[in-house]
Design a protein around this motif. Structure first.
Motif, mmCIF file in Angstrom:
data_model
loop_
_atom_site.group_PDB
_atom_site.id
_atom_site.type_symbol
_atom_site.label_atom_id
_atom_site.label_comp_id
_atom_site.label_asym_id
_atom_site.label_seq_id
_atom_site.Cartn_x
_atom_site.Cartn_y
_atom_site.Cartn_z
ATOM 1 N N SER A 81 46.886 1.449 55.264
ATOM 2 C CA SER A 81 46.072 1.476 56.487
ATOM 3 C C SER A 81 46.154 2.851 57.143
ATOM 4 O O SER A 81 47.231 3.454 57.197
ATOM 5 C CB SER A 81 46.586 0.437 57.484
ATOM 6 O OG SER A 81 46.656 -0.818 56.862
ATOM 7 N N PRO A 82 45.035 3.336 57.676
ATOM 8 C CA PRO A 82 45.036 4.640 58.343
ATOM 9 C C PRO A 82 46.028 4.666 59.494
ATOM 10 O O PRO A 82 46.228 3.655 60.178
ATOM 11 C CB PRO A 82 43.601 4.775 58.869
ATOM 12 C CG PRO A 82 42.787 3.856 58.018
ATOM 13 C CD PRO A 82 43.700 2.719 57.655
ATOM 14 N N ALA A 83 46.657 5.808 59.694
ATOM 15 C CA ALA A 83 47.663 5.942 60.750
ATOM 16 C C ALA A 83 47.833 7.421 61.072
ATOM 17 O O ALA A 83 47.339 8.291 60.342
ATOM 18 C CB ALA A 83 48.991 5.348 60.287
ATOM 19 N N THR A 84 48.535 7.694 62.148
ATOM 20 C CA THR A 84 48.828 9.080 62.512
ATOM 21 C C THR A 84 50.337 9.286 62.490
ATOM 22 O O THR A 84 51.077 8.490 63.060
ATOM 23 C CB THR A 84 48.291 9.401 63.913
ATOM 24 O OG1 THR A 84 46.877 9.199 63.891
ATOM 25 C CG2 THR A 84 48.581 10.861 64.288
ATOM 26 N N ILE B 261 52.717 19.164 64.744
ATOM 27 C CA ILE B 261 51.301 18.798 64.863
ATOM 28 C C ILE B 261 51.090 17.393 64.280
ATOM 29 O O ILE B 261 51.552 17.114 63.180
ATOM 30 C CB ILE B 261 50.442 19.820 64.075
ATOM 31 C CG1 ILE B 261 50.673 21.235 64.606
ATOM 32 C CG2 ILE B 261 48.976 19.434 64.111
ATOM 33 C CD1 ILE B 261 50.126 22.331 63.694
ATOM 34 N N PRO B 262 50.429 16.503 65.005
ATOM 35 C CA PRO B 262 50.164 15.163 64.464
ATOM 36 C C PRO B 262 49.283 15.245 63.215
ATOM 37 O O PRO B 262 48.393 16.102 63.131
ATOM 38 C CB PRO B 262 49.431 14.447 65.600
ATOM 39 C CG PRO B 262 49.722 15.245 66.829
ATOM 40 C CD PRO B 262 49.907 16.649 66.372
ATOM 41 N N GLN B 263 49.555 14.364 62.241
ATOM 42 C CA GLN B 263 48.817 14.414 60.984
ATOM 43 C C GLN B 263 48.261 13.040 60.610
ATOM 44 O O GLN B 263 48.947 12.043 60.737
ATOM 45 C CB GLN B 263 49.734 14.886 59.847
ATOM 46 C CG GLN B 263 50.337 16.263 60.067
ATOM 47 C CD GLN B 263 51.382 16.604 59.017
ATOM 48 O OE1 GLN B 263 51.077 17.069 57.931
ATOM 49 N NE2 GLN B 263 52.634 16.333 59.340
ATOM 50 N N GLU B 264 47.027 13.037 60.112
ATOM 51 C CA GLU B 264 46.419 11.787 59.644
ATOM 52 C C GLU B 264 47.084 11.379 58.334
ATOM 53 O O GLU B 264 47.328 12.218 57.468
ATOM 54 C CB GLU B 264 44.910 11.959 59.405
ATOM 55 C CG GLU B 264 44.133 12.285 60.668
ATOM 56 C CD GLU B 264 44.407 11.272 61.767
ATOM 57 O OE1 GLU B 264 44.085 10.087 61.586
ATOM 58 O OE2 GLU B 264 44.983 11.682 62.813
ATOM 59 N N THR B 265 47.356 10.096 58.184
ATOM 60 C CA THR B 265 47.947 9.591 56.942
ATOM 61 C C THR B 265 47.613 8.113 56.814
ATOM 62 O O THR B 265 46.675 7.639 57.466
ATOM 63 C CB THR B 265 49.470 9.837 56.915
ATOM 64 O OG1 THR B 265 49.957 9.460 55.624
ATOM 65 C CG2 THR B 265 50.215 9.054 57.983
ATOM 66 N N VAL B 266 48.358 7.407 55.978
ATOM 67 C CA VAL B 266 48.210 5.949 55.869
ATOM 68 C C VAL B 266 49.600 5.314 55.925
ATOM 69 O O VAL B 266 50.611 5.992 55.723
ATOM 70 C CB VAL B 266 47.495 5.504 54.569
ATOM 71 C CG1 VAL B 266 46.033 5.925 54.577
ATOM 72 C CG2 VAL B 266 48.211 6.045 53.337
ATOM 73 N N THR B 267 49.621 4.011 56.161
ATOM 74 C CA THR B 267 50.884 3.275 56.081
ATOM 75 C C THR B 267 51.214 3.039 54.602
ATOM 76 O O THR B 267 50.396 3.324 53.723
ATOM 77 C CB THR B 267 50.767 1.923 56.786
ATOM 78 O OG1 THR B 267 49.809 1.145 56.050
ATOM 79 C CG2 THR B 267 50.308 2.080 58.223
ATOM 80 N N THR B 268 52.395 2.496 54.362
ATOM 81 C CA THR B 268 52.773 2.231 52.968
ATOM 82 C C THR B 268 51.841 1.221 52.317
ATOM 83 O O THR B 268 51.756 1.148 51.093
ATOM 84 C CB THR B 268 54.219 1.687 52.896
ATOM 85 O OG1 THR B 268 54.322 0.544 53.733
ATOM 86 C CG2 THR B 268 55.216 2.741 53.343
ATOM 87 N N THR B 269 51.118 0.458 53.126
ATOM 88 C CA THR B 269 50.154 -0.477 52.536
ATOM 89 C C THR B 269 48.730 0.065 52.581
ATOM 90 O O THR B 269 47.780 -0.627 52.227
ATOM 91 C CB THR B 269 50.210 -1.839 53.254
ATOM 92 O OG1 THR B 269 50.083 -1.596 54.648
ATOM 93 C CG2 THR B 269 51.537 -2.542 52.979
#
Lengths: 357, 357, 357, 357
Positions: A313-316, A303-311
């Motif tokens: 920024s929002p990402a999936t 299942i795709p999950q909302e997260t952030v990049t190592t810096t």
């Protein structure tokens, strides 16, 4: 107590990343005179191997242990035993697209915080691949313990809300998921299939049971046998809890009920119940040592999950195409639990040799 | 990893029997420059002291810690800190009548098996008296942690079947039994009184909560932060289980539910939930580290118990007249849990100083 | 491997400053069943005591060891043995005038660099006072070794340019300076008197000789028996060198001359010479283990010395009035060398119990 | 403190026998962020390699280190670094004829006593082949130290009775035997040729010199910097002695002469002489740390030697045809001494990070 070592006298050091050239283990302090060969180790590894059943991750590698040192004329020589397991199925390219994302439930965030770097290829050192080395070393520990008639079993007792009947521990091998209760095993596999179809994962509980131990293993105060077992178990990836004997249920028991009653049976002093889990005051009683280990659901899910990049920024986060995905990590952890119990007891057995003059 | 020591860089060694001359602790590896005094240690000891409330054992000693070394001009000097706590209320005579009986739930059987001898006076080394030394050392660890703004709390969350409301951890001090939920606290004390009146004992669960930790503490693989915490907790007498974050409940959770979602808040990357218990891959995330420890009911109960002598003859074990008797050992263990968390984190903090160049 | 501990299985931890309340040692890992009492320890301490002869520092304290734990009914119980030695003659006031000067040959400079603080009172932790604890612990190690018929001697073989006749090691006790060669002893005492009269000090060499060891003690590679002995000896204050068996003289020997020839004597395989010093490949051969330890001249001398203050201003260092002043620290080090050999061998003896299945 | 490991925080574990498949080392605790590659390690190995000059054993293997883990994108990642060195020139057949003889000056007797078995193929674990692993690990330690501007040299200062001029340590590389005094080097090579022609061997002395260390490294009491160096040096095969700074010569010095005088130079406090060898009270002063290590003559000599079989029957030991034979093991030990100093200092550097708050 270096980070990648376990044990005091029977001491292992593991190395290697999931997608590096190989993983391996050095066993230092194994007494001389124990018969070992590669086949024994490979049999143990086969139980842990991914792709063993549809309910575990389909990594296609065949784990082949190579003994590089420490064995002379078929027996341990007292020298360190070095075992190498090559990484054959280790294409890291699919990890590149996600390499700058924080993976939910995973360690790349904390490794970056601690070390300033993270080997993104299959989790690097944080991968459960490391546990193959524990299983290889555990096979040797079990061989040492076998000479003293100590046996160790581990098996699934819970997946999701499905629990096995208490006392089922024999013939676990017939179950593709190491559950010795055939009825529960069947319901568990159905749950696993459904969970996998949803792209999700689920947690579970593994029980261990060591029989034949002499009384006297373990030390009072800090190196209590239950403490070193707890340390061993919580060092396995994805574990969230440990209990020994009566465990958390003891919180709702009375002393009059919990105290195991001593009596004499055939010239041996033993107890009628074993709420203690075979340990009193940190030291083995001679009765079976048993306990349970809780595993969280695998964090890798489809299942795709909302997260952030190592810096930040929002990402999936999406699992890479063709990714390995275990619906329940507790299953493949069964031989790992067994190995860690063996390593703990082998060390306790050697440490106990200095208890008396 | 000697039996009576705990920790790698911040390392304690405790000594002393329940009814010997004194108990004590040597703290080796405490960094220089931390302000400490005996009052700070005695305040910590007062929380653990028996006789503090009607719900704990009425031993009448006043624990007074004496710092014998390691402090110079009010600050730690880098030298080992030796702390001695005299045993004032230590009349061993009442233990003589039972000295040849195996005490149900106690360690005299296993000590005899291991060492060929057992100091029957109040349990000797197996007594919870040793935990006073942990609390004394923990007070210094907490002082070290305080300079990095790390705080630690521990409190009762369950006794028998009564549970505290989740999230209650502040103002535990108002409760005579360290339970921060006033309603549960009241019901628990009623249960304790009833249990005591029956000459029986009951189990319980202690929760700990450490806040303010930097990310990066703990090591991957074997010295995972949850593994060293598990080791620390299971080394406390009467413990039967440990869980971190979601704990055993994780066995019945889905990955999609358990994975904590990363997001950015005020320039800091954090997660929205904390099922992980503040640890990923063995390394602290920067979020609170919390978990629970299960305690069995005290094995010392007023109800007479059938047992055998050390040579196997049937006998009845009766607590000596005027014996100390804790209806629930989990309560007095609260400051001990707190101390062990502090010792574990202080060590992790120092170990982390070598992670990067 | 904490800084104030020595040993792996038979492990000691010492604490205490020269002019603090007390010094002490905790011995962890001593097997149960060894008879010990305070008198045995005090006899060992008496040999090391200052004021024993005109050739050692006249500190007037009488070292009285108090055993606080670990002994039950006259025997070790397996619990840690805590020994405390009070500091009776500990007036620190005379150290105040020099407290901001760097003392030539002393550790206050390096402690300040490392810890940012230095306990100036008699050298604090850097004082040889700490070695009393080694002697106390060594007395117990010797008792353990005695049950296996291992004996240890140490004695002076050189002071200044005066050397004892090779092979003199018995009846050292008759010499006030532990030198078993009566002729050399006499010349050495004359040299010591002259040196003292000049306000100066002089170096020396101590030899140790351990007989009765079984073959097999020590480990290959890093924990070679000679390596742990070297570590033990160089941890004694004021030591500058260590040699085992042939030692530095081996640099000018031929292999054909140095190799000890194996032969069979009374059913036992042994060697005709013992250049090896009783160790081959890090493991004891069964022959006597012997070696030598070099001591620098005491840095505390009555002659005024140019130095700087802790902030770098030029100053003159003068020993305080009535200061203790040893013309040759090697003499008082003799029982310390003996103790460290005993501690090293006791540990090796226990470690060897895990060599074979 | 397992037998095949060295170090506390920067910790190595070596494995492998002389004529097994490979030898190797695992480095655990190396901080993340250090640039390393295989070439750097192979350059270090080339210095130690046999066959480098006519004065060392002509083993024809080319040591090629393979880094199997712990390096990510050219830098250490914080994970354990596993290095493998294959054994290419490892034909064990020539060892068969002597396999039941006790080899004078060798470890097969003590291994048999300890373990009940001995890998006769080229000395197995007792072979100096193991030191290749120390050199490989030392190369990484040196890289860590280089980032703090610490440099380490080692060089021959004595072979037989020929000594190098004091202070010669630069340009040792021009000498085939690592001796930086060209005149002495020439006389030493002549002596080596003569010794070899006689089928004999000879001893020697190696000096080490570490510059650029910050003050504060090393711990008081047991882990004194000189004690860990002594332990490191005596763990090298064939060593018989160690001295630091003034060494054994200190036995014939006066305190007024030995004490190094403190003064201020360019805002830094230092001393005018360095008899201390850069260490006071176990802690580095900031001046160069130097010392010497004595090596016995190689025990493998071409001259036939009387001995016994493992069962005690008289026999003659003859080196197998075409056997490797080093006339002076001290020469090949030079890079090993350098490596062990580097490993010791790297560990001390990391340990020192916890000295102050």
């Amino acid at each position: 107590m270096a980070s990648n070592s376990f044990g005091t006298l029977f001491r292992i050091t593991t190395w290697g990343e999931s997608h590096g050239k190989a993983v391996g283990v050095v066993i230092d302090g194994c007494p001389a005179g124990i018969s070992i060969d590669e086949e024994m180790i490979n049999n143990a590894l086969a139980l842990r191997a991914p792709g063993r059943s549809p309910y575990t991750s389909p990594r296609k590698e065949e784990d082949k242990a190579e003994i590089l040192s420490g064995v002379f004329e078929g027996k341990t020589s007292g020298a360190p035993i070095s075992i190498l397991i090559a990484n054959n199925d280790a294409d890291p390219s699919k990890y590149v697209p996600n390499k700058d994302l924080l993976k939910p439930g995973h360690a790349n965030f904390t490794y970056l915080e601690k070390y300033g770097a993270f080997d993104f290829r299959g989790g690097g050192r944080a991968s459960a691949r490391e546990t193959a080395c524990r299983v290889a070393a555990g096979a040797i520990a079990k061989q040492l313990l076998a000479t003293f008639n100590v046996t160790i079993d581990a098996y699934i007792v819970q997946i999701g809300s499905i629990t096995a009947k208490p006392g089922c521990r024999k013939e676990r091998a017939r179950s593709p998921i190491f559950c010795a209760d055939p009825d529960a095993s069947e319901r568990m596999t159905a749950l696993l299939e459904a969970t996998k179809a949803q792209g999700d994962s689920i947690g579970g509980i593994v029980e261990f049971y060591a029989a034949g131990l002499p009384a006297g293993l373990g030390d009072p105060v800090y190196n209590k046998l239950e403490a070193t077992l707890a340390y061993a178990m919580l060092s396995i990836p994805a574990t969230k809890g440990f209990e020994i004997g009566s465990g958390f249920a003891a919180a709702n028991m009375r002393g009059s009920e919990h105290n195991d009653r001593f009596f004499r049976q055939d010239e041996v002093i033993t107890t009628q119940t074993n709420n203690a889990g075979g340990i009193l005051g940190g030291i083995s009683t001679g009765l079976p040592v048993y306990g349970r280990v809780a595993f969280k659901p695998a964090s890798s899910i489809a299942i795709p999950q909302e997260t952030v990049t190592t810096t930040g920024s929002p990402a999936t986060f999406r699992l890479p195409e063709g990714s390995r995905h275990d619906p329940c990590v507790a299953i493949r952890a069964v031989p790992v639990v067994e190995a860690m119990v063996a390593l703990t007891l082998a060390d306790a057995l050697l440490l106990n040799r200095s208890a008396k003059i």
